[in-house]
Design a protein around this motif. Structure first.
Motif, PDB file in Angstrom:
ATOM      1  N   ASP A 197       0.414  -0.961  -0.151  1.00 22.52           N
ATOM      2  CA  ASP A 197       0.383  -0.028  -0.305  1.00 22.52           C
ATOM      3  C   ASP A 197       0.814   1.252  -0.094  1.00 22.52           C
ATOM      4  O   ASP A 197       0.043   2.641   0.216  1.00 22.52           O
ATOM      5  CB  ASP A 197      -0.538  -0.332   1.454  1.00 22.52           C
ATOM      6  CG  ASP A 197      -2.082  -0.783   1.370  1.00 22.52           C
ATOM      7  OD1 ASP A 197      -2.606  -0.898  -0.165  1.00 22.52           O
ATOM      8  OD2 ASP A 197      -2.886  -0.760   2.324  1.00 22.52           O
ATOM      9  N   ILE A 198       2.057   1.458   0.019  1.00 19.42           N
ATOM     10  CA  ILE A 198       2.558   2.371   0.253  1.00 19.42           C
ATOM     11  C   ILE A 198       3.085   3.181  -1.538  1.00 19.42           C
ATOM     12  O   ILE A 198       3.648   2.507  -2.509  1.00 19.42           O
ATOM     13  CB  ILE A 198       3.950   1.975   1.019  1.00 19.42           C
ATOM     14  CG1 ILE A 198       4.056   0.748   2.226  1.00 19.42           C
ATOM     15  CG2 ILE A 198       5.082   2.814   0.500  1.00 19.42           C
ATOM     16  CD1 ILE A 198       5.443   1.466   3.007  1.00 19.42           C
ATOM     17  N   VAL A 199       2.849   4.257  -1.336  1.00 21.89           N
ATOM     18  CA  VAL A 199       2.771   5.238  -2.375  1.00 21.89           C
ATOM     19  C   VAL A 199       4.215   5.351  -3.018  1.00 21.89           C
ATOM     20  O   VAL A 199       5.072   5.273  -4.191  1.00 21.89           O
ATOM     21  CB  VAL A 199       1.848   5.840  -2.426  1.00 21.89           C
ATOM     22  CG1 VAL A 199       2.667   6.388  -3.643  1.00 21.89           C
ATOM     23  CG2 VAL A 199       0.532   5.767  -2.448  1.00 21.89           C
ATOM     24  N   GLU A 200       4.834   6.124  -1.428  1.00 15.54           N
ATOM     25  CA  GLU A 200       6.053   6.587  -1.940  1.00 15.54           C
ATOM     26  C   GLU A 200       6.561   7.111  -0.135  1.00 15.54           C
ATOM     27  O   GLU A 200       5.788   6.560   0.732  1.00 15.54           O
ATOM     28  CB  GLU A 200       5.860   7.664  -2.113  1.00 15.54           C
ATOM     29  CG  GLU A 200       7.757   8.716  -2.308  1.00 15.54           C
ATOM     30  CD  GLU A 200       7.985   9.733  -2.660  1.00 15.54           C
ATOM     31  OE1 GLU A 200       9.135  10.573  -2.595  1.00 15.54           O
ATOM     32  OE2 GLU A 200       6.448  10.656  -3.054  1.00 15.54           O
ATOM     33  N   ALA A 201       8.073   6.255  -0.848  1.00 14.53           N
ATOM     34  CA  ALA A 201       8.886   6.640   0.893  1.00 14.53           C
ATOM     35  C   ALA A 201       9.576   7.166   0.742  1.00 14.53           C
ATOM     36  O   ALA A 201      11.305   6.816  -0.136  1.00 14.53           O
ATOM     37  CB  ALA A 201       9.166   4.918   1.164  1.00 14.53           C
ATOM     38  N   ARG A 202       9.983   8.263   1.615  1.00 14.89           N
ATOM     39  CA  ARG A 202      11.734   9.411   1.222  1.00 14.89           C
ATOM     40  C   ARG A 202      11.846   9.926   2.485  1.00 14.89           C
ATOM     41  O   ARG A 202      11.175   9.817   3.502  1.00 14.89           O
ATOM     42  CB  ARG A 202      10.983  10.583   0.216  1.00 14.89           C
ATOM     43  CG  ARG A 202       9.809  11.138   0.603  1.00 14.89           C
ATOM     44  CD  ARG A 202       9.276  12.598  -0.375  1.00 14.89           C
ATOM     45  NE  ARG A 202       8.622  12.688   0.595  1.00 14.89           N
ATOM     46  CZ  ARG A 202       8.319  14.121   0.155  1.00 14.89           C
ATOM     47  NH1 ARG A 202       9.168  14.843  -1.053  1.00 14.89           N
ATOM     48  NH2 ARG A 202       7.854  15.101   0.857  1.00 14.89           N
ATOM     49  N   ALA A 203      12.517  10.560   2.302  1.00 15.47           N
ATOM     50  CA  ALA A 203      13.251  11.401   3.618  1.00 15.47           C
ATOM     51  C   ALA A 203      12.802  13.126   3.434  1.00 15.47           C
ATOM     52  O   ALA A 203      12.895  13.240   1.543  1.00 15.47           O
ATOM     53  CB  ALA A 203      15.189  11.406   3.590  1.00 15.47           C
ATOM     54  N   LEU A 204      12.469  13.480   4.444  1.00 15.60           N
ATOM     55  CA  LEU A 204      12.105  15.267   3.385  1.00 15.60           C
ATOM     56  C   LEU A 204      13.379  15.884   3.284  1.00 15.60           C
ATOM     57  O   LEU A 204      14.204  15.247   3.485  1.00 15.60           O
ATOM     58  CB  LEU A 204      11.750  15.369   4.931  1.00 15.60           C
ATOM     59  CG  LEU A 204       9.903  14.552   5.159  1.00 15.60           C
ATOM     60  CD1 LEU A 204       9.277  15.833   6.523  1.00 15.60           C
ATOM     61  CD2 LEU A 204       9.080  14.782   4.349  1.00 15.60           C
ATOM     62  N   PRO A 205      12.749  16.548   2.526  1.00 12.63           N
ATOM     63  CA  PRO A 205      13.825  17.405   1.806  1.00 12.63           C
ATOM     64  C   PRO A 205      14.238  18.645   2.809  1.00 12.63           C
ATOM     65  O   PRO A 205      15.780  18.967   3.213  1.00 12.63           O
ATOM     66  CB  PRO A 205      13.457  18.531   0.482  1.00 12.63           C
ATOM     67  CG  PRO A 205      12.212  17.543   0.088  1.00 12.63           C
ATOM     68  CD  PRO A 205      11.663  16.495   1.770  1.00 12.63           C
ATOM     69  N   GLU A 206      13.519  18.929   3.772  1.00 12.37           N
ATOM     70  CA  GLU A 206      13.442  19.935   4.775  1.00 12.37           C
ATOM     71  C   GLU A 206      14.730  19.336   5.923  1.00 12.37           C
ATOM     72  O   GLU A 206      15.306  20.382   6.765  1.00 12.37           O
ATOM     73  CB  GLU A 206      12.509  20.878   5.521  1.00 12.37           C
ATOM     74  CG  GLU A 206      11.652  19.609   5.627  1.00 12.37           C
ATOM     75  CD  GLU A 206      10.833  19.435   4.381  1.00 12.37           C
ATOM     76  OE1 GLU A 206       9.452  18.715   4.415  1.00 12.37           O
ATOM     77  OE2 GLU A 206      10.946  19.700   3.851  1.00 12.37           O
ATOM     78  N   ASP A 207      14.324  17.990   6.131  1.00 12.02           N
ATOM     79  CA  ASP A 207      15.020  17.078   7.007  1.00 12.02           C
ATOM     80  C   ASP A 207      15.132  15.851   7.082  1.00 12.02           C
ATOM     81  O   ASP A 207      14.087  14.516   6.539  1.00 12.02           O
ATOM     82  CB  ASP A 207      14.927  17.483   8.567  1.00 12.02           C
ATOM     83  CG  ASP A 207      14.959  16.565   9.355  1.00 12.02           C
ATOM     84  OD1 ASP A 207      15.777  16.086   9.279  1.00 12.02           O
ATOM     85  OD2 ASP A 207      14.612  17.049  10.768  1.00 12.02           O
ATOM     86  N   HIS A 208      16.490  15.503   6.583  1.00  9.17           N
ATOM     87  CA  HIS A 208      16.241  14.318   5.683  1.00  9.17           C
ATOM     88  C   HIS A 208      16.741  12.564   6.678  1.00  9.17           C
ATOM     89  O   HIS A 208      16.985  11.805   6.585  1.00  9.17           O
ATOM     90  CB  HIS A 208      18.515  14.033   5.074  1.00  9.17           C
ATOM     91  CG  HIS A 208      18.436  14.940   3.967  1.00  9.17           C
ATOM     92  ND1 HIS A 208      17.540  14.346   2.630  1.00  9.17           N
ATOM     93  CD2 HIS A 208      19.205  16.050   4.377  1.00  9.17           C
ATOM     94  CE1 HIS A 208      17.735  15.759   1.899  1.00  9.17           C
ATOM     95  NE2 HIS A 208      18.300  16.677   2.385  1.00  9.17           N
ATOM     96  N   GLY A 209      16.650  13.338   8.168  1.00  9.91           N
ATOM     97  CA  GLY A 209      16.428  12.811   9.172  1.00  9.91           C
ATOM     98  C   GLY A 209      15.070  11.914   9.297  1.00  9.91           C
ATOM     99  O   GLY A 209      14.908  10.710  10.102  1.00  9.91           O
ATOM    100  N   VAL A 210      14.567  12.779   8.686  1.00  9.78           N
ATOM    101  CA  VAL A 210      12.945  11.941   8.411  1.00  9.78           C
ATOM    102  C   VAL A 210      12.528  11.489   7.713  1.00  9.78           C
ATOM    103  O   VAL A 210      12.068  11.897   6.790  1.00  9.78           O
ATOM    104  CB  VAL A 210      11.903  12.945   9.432  1.00  9.78           C
ATOM    105  CG1 VAL A 210      10.275  12.779   9.451  1.00  9.78           C
ATOM    106  CG2 VAL A 210      11.897  14.047  10.747  1.00  9.78           C
ATOM    107  N   ILE A 211      11.937   9.765   7.983  1.00  5.44           N
ATOM    108  CA  ILE A 211      11.533   9.406   6.880  1.00  5.44           C
ATOM    109  C   ILE A 211      10.029   9.337   6.352  1.00  5.44           C
ATOM    110  O   ILE A 211       8.910   9.106   7.978  1.00  5.44           O
ATOM    111  CB  ILE A 211      11.327   8.059   6.695  1.00  5.44           C
ATOM    112  CG1 ILE A 211      13.030   7.364   7.284  1.00  5.44           C
ATOM    113  CG2 ILE A 211      11.059   7.182   5.417  1.00  5.44           C
ATOM    114  CD1 ILE A 211      13.678   6.042   7.144  1.00  5.44           C
ATOM    115  N   GLU A 212       9.632   9.862   5.583  1.00  8.51           N
ATOM    116  CA  GLU A 212       8.230  10.368   4.406  1.00  8.51           C
ATOM    117  C   GLU A 212       7.366   9.070   4.110  1.00  8.51           C
ATOM    118  O   GLU A 212       8.067   7.704   3.248  1.00  8.51           O
ATOM    119  CB  GLU A 212       7.592  11.115   4.428  1.00  8.51           C
ATOM    120  CG  GLU A 212       6.202  11.418   3.814  1.00  8.51           C
ATOM    121  CD  GLU A 212       6.314  12.970   3.577  1.00  8.51           C
ATOM    122  OE1 GLU A 212       5.019  14.237   4.429  1.00  8.51           O
ATOM    123  OE2 GLU A 212       6.378  13.171   2.121  1.00  8.51           O
TER     124      GLU A 212
END
Length: 724
Positions: A141-156
């Protein structure tokens, strides 16, 4: 020792919880509630996620709120991370750092994240056991898993809109040393899961499974099994020679049937692979029979040829009625074996006695233990006493020893022990048959529940809840935990979106897919919710209790229809159903009493407000008189004292007049507020069939009690909050 160990475990858990709370504070959300599980008016050691309701759910097949994956072979990553929940739901705000606590934009909690090949599981908040699951994200069900551009330590993580998580976006912060590993594994595993779900093999398997389970295909297979058995019977009757044409035709047909059954077994294995196929006993029987058939043909082993007759048992796996009978007999075998064991003990005792007493008089039938056992079995099976132990001797006298032995054997072995074996067989067979019928009745009841209309869509959840709770207190705790599970962002209220997302994740026998129409039924068109159509904890408890009661009433109606021809059961269920029907007059009397108390409080409040207003008016008039006296005195003093003192007195007088003007404004404002509050109270009072607040002006609640039910409808009285 056990008590001390338990106390040490509890102390350890409490220490872990205290340390956790010390790091993150009390997490007050909107002043609604503080800690999930610890400050919910329950026992201080009762965590919201330890279990679900009562201890029975430990033995349930599948708890409503599941547990985190614990198989080391399936776990790819298992780590404690910070879950970031965006409270406002708007654009990404400045993200909290590693050591940040809650903010206006985000709520930060420590959670256990477990990544497997199929799912990303998120642990429960404030769960010291580290085992309970609060949420899960299927990887497909995951459309996209990425690191946030403004904070690479957070996974969205962005999920599918129509998927298991209804398009929710998850953000979490792993430890800095494992951020890249988490992101890489999430992306790779989600791609693999999506490819596996959308693969052509799975698509073809679904199509073939649908065709294979169809009635026509199963009928053809059952017909071929019967034809194969009839062919074996004909071969046994005709006994053709090896060189005859009939023998060759029979062998060719037998090979054809074997190939067809092998292909059918292969198709069955492919579409149900692996555990659903192996765990089915009928499939195991198919494997054994077909394997023996091929071994017999490949090795030309004539001794294995008769095993082809066992193929007829495969028919029981294809026909529902036969399968029930065979299943019932199978379940009765083990209890019957115990009865046979008891019968064998008694038979062995008689065999030992017969051998010792009559081995010299009749060595052919009683010479050894085995000979005596055969003699007794022959007598019990065929009711024939064939031996050289006559009851009457040559002189015509009765041989009392032989007669006593024979009579006791007949009574104990034939009349008692053998009947016990038959009784045990019948009892367990009937019990197993009833169990199969009950399963079928349960299946029909579930189908009937799906055909009901205006149910609110919570039938699967209500069915499971009735299994888990014994008392009203346990039910309240369970409902509270359901509410907290739905209220994932800790706002203290849930709406349609939260209910729709959360209900799909409960482990019920069928997935709950809530619709806007179902939500309107649950909130009764706005009666059971707040003005913004959200539901708080108390409203949710009332709603769920009412839904459970209505669910039981619907089930009683469905069961009455299923037992239409059982008069006693139908009358009993009808009586039970009448007892559960709401009495509108009882509800009217309850509401009348509540309204009487409400208007009594309103009148007391009005009297108090009017008294306070009168006192303020009297004070205002006294102050005005004092002001006029001071003004006349000031004029007299002005003639006597010097001009400077007169100026000072006039300034004080002007200040006092200003204060009195402000006091008059306060009194006027207070009067307006009293009138406004009274009008609002009248407006909040429900008006049904011509009955409203004007009918009870002055708190005359007796007028309402005198009204009949024809003028009074069902409504939930408003309960205003007065501020003195």
């Amino acid at each position: 020792m056990a008590a001390s160990a338990a106390a040490a475990t509890v102390a350890k858990k409490r220490g872990e919880m205290d340390a956790f709370l010390k790091r993150h504070g009390n997490n007050v959300v909107g002043g609604v509630y503080k800690l999930r599980g610890l400050n919910e008016e329950l026992n201080e050691n009762d965590l919201a996620h330890e279990g679900f309701g009562t201890v029975e759910d430990k033995y349930a097949e599948k708890p409503l709120i599941g547990y985190l994956p614990n198989n080391p072979k399936d776990i790819i990553r298992n780590e404690t991370c910070l879950l970031l929940q965006d409270r406002k739901g708007g654009p990404v705000a400045p993200l909290p750092g590693k050591e940040a606590k809650d903010s206006d934009n985000y709520r930060v909690t420590d959670r256990r994240f477990v990544l497997t090949h199929k799912v990303l599981a998120i642990g429960a908040e404030y769960d010291s056991t580290g085992e309970v699951k609060a949420d899960s994200i299927p990887l497909f069900d995951i459309v996209e898993a990425r690191a946030l551009p403004e904070d690479h330590g957070v996974i969205e993580i962005i999920t599918q809109l129509e998927g298991h998580n209804s398009g929710r976006t998850y953000r979490f912060r792993p430890p800095s040393s494992t951020v890249h590993g988490w992101l890489h594994d999430l992306q790779m595993q989600s791609i693999a899961a999506i490819e596996h779900k959308n693969s052509k093999i799975r698509k073809y398997r679904r199509i073939i499974r649908h065709l294979y389970a169809g009635g026509y295909v199963q009928l053809v297979i059952a017909t071929m099994i019967i034809m194969n058995f009839l062919m074996l019977c004909a071969e046994s009757q005709l006994q053709p020679d090896d060189g005859d044409q009939i023998y060759k035709n029979i062998q060719a047909l037998d090979l054809t049937f074997t190939v067809i059954f092998t292909v059918e077994l292969f198709v069955n294995a492919v579409i149900h692979w692996f555990y659903p196929f192996i765990n089915n006993g009928w499939n195991v029987l198919d494997i054994i029979v077909i394997t023996i058939a091929w071994i017999a043909k490949a090795g030309n082993i004539a001794q294995l040829e008769p095993t082809r007759a066992f193929r007829i048992f495969r028919l029981a796996g294809k026909v529902e009625s036969l399968r029930r009978i065979v299943t019932a007999i199978t379940k009765a075998i083990i209890p019957m074996c115990y009865a046979f064991f008891i019968a064998g003990i008694f038979t062995s005792i008689f065999a030992v006695l017969g051998t010792e007493f009559y081995k010299e008089r009749d060595p052919e039938n009683f010479g050894t233990f085995s000979r005596t056992m055969y003699t007794l079995w022959y007598a019990v099976a065929f009711s024939t006493w064939r031996n050289d132990l006559p009851i009457w001797d040559e002189q015509g006298n009765i041989n009392w020893g032989i007669l006593l032995y024979l009579v006791s054997m007949v009574v104990i072995l034939m009349w008692v022990t053998l009947q016990i074996v038959v009784a045990v067989l019948l009892d367990n067979f009937v019990g197993a048959t009833k169990l199969e019928h009950q399963k079928e009745a349960k299946k029909r009841l579930l189908e009937a529940e799906q055909t009901n209309i205006d149910t609110g869509g919570l039938e699967p959840l209500l069915t499971e809840m009735l299994k888990l709770f014994d008392t009203s207190d346990q039910l309240s705790r369970g409902i509270k935990k359901i509410f907290h599970n739905l209220d994932h962002d800790r706002q203290g209220t849930i709406d349609f979106t939260k209910m729709m997302e959360g209900m799909k994740k409960f482990a019920t026998h069928s997935t709950i897919r809530l619709t806007p129409e179902d939500y309107e039924v649950l909130i009764e068109g706005g009666r059971m919710c707040n003005p913004d159509r959200t539901i708080n904890e108390q409203q949710f408890d009332q709603m769920m209790r009412k839904q459970i009661k209505q669910h039981v009433q619907r089930d009683l109606t469905d069961v009455m229809g299923m037992n239409e021809y059982q008069i006693e059961m139908r009358v009993l269920l009808a009586s039970h159903r009448i007892l559960h029907v709401n009495d509108q007059y009882d509800e009217i009397r309850t509401v009348q009493g509540e309204l009487a108390e409400l208007y009594k409080e309103v009148n007391l409040m009005r009297i108090k407000c009017l008294t306070d207003t009168a006192q303020l008016v009297a004070l205002s008039e006294g102050a005005a008189d004092a002001s006029r006296d001071m003004e006349s005195n000031a004029q007299n003093i002005d003639a006597i004292l010097d001009r400077d003192l007169a100026v000072e007195l006039r300034a004080r007088h002007a200040q006092q007049q200003k204060q009195m003007a402000e006091m008059r404004e306060i009194v006027a404002d207070l009067k307006n507020k009293i009138e406004q509050s009274t009008n609002e109270l009248r407006g909040k009072t429900p008006v049904h069939n011509g009955i409203g607040s004007h009918d009870l002006e002055g708190g005359n609640a007796s007028d309402l009690a005198s009204m009949g039910p024809s003028k009074f409808g069902h409504f939930a009285p408003a309960t205003p909050t007065f501020v003195r």
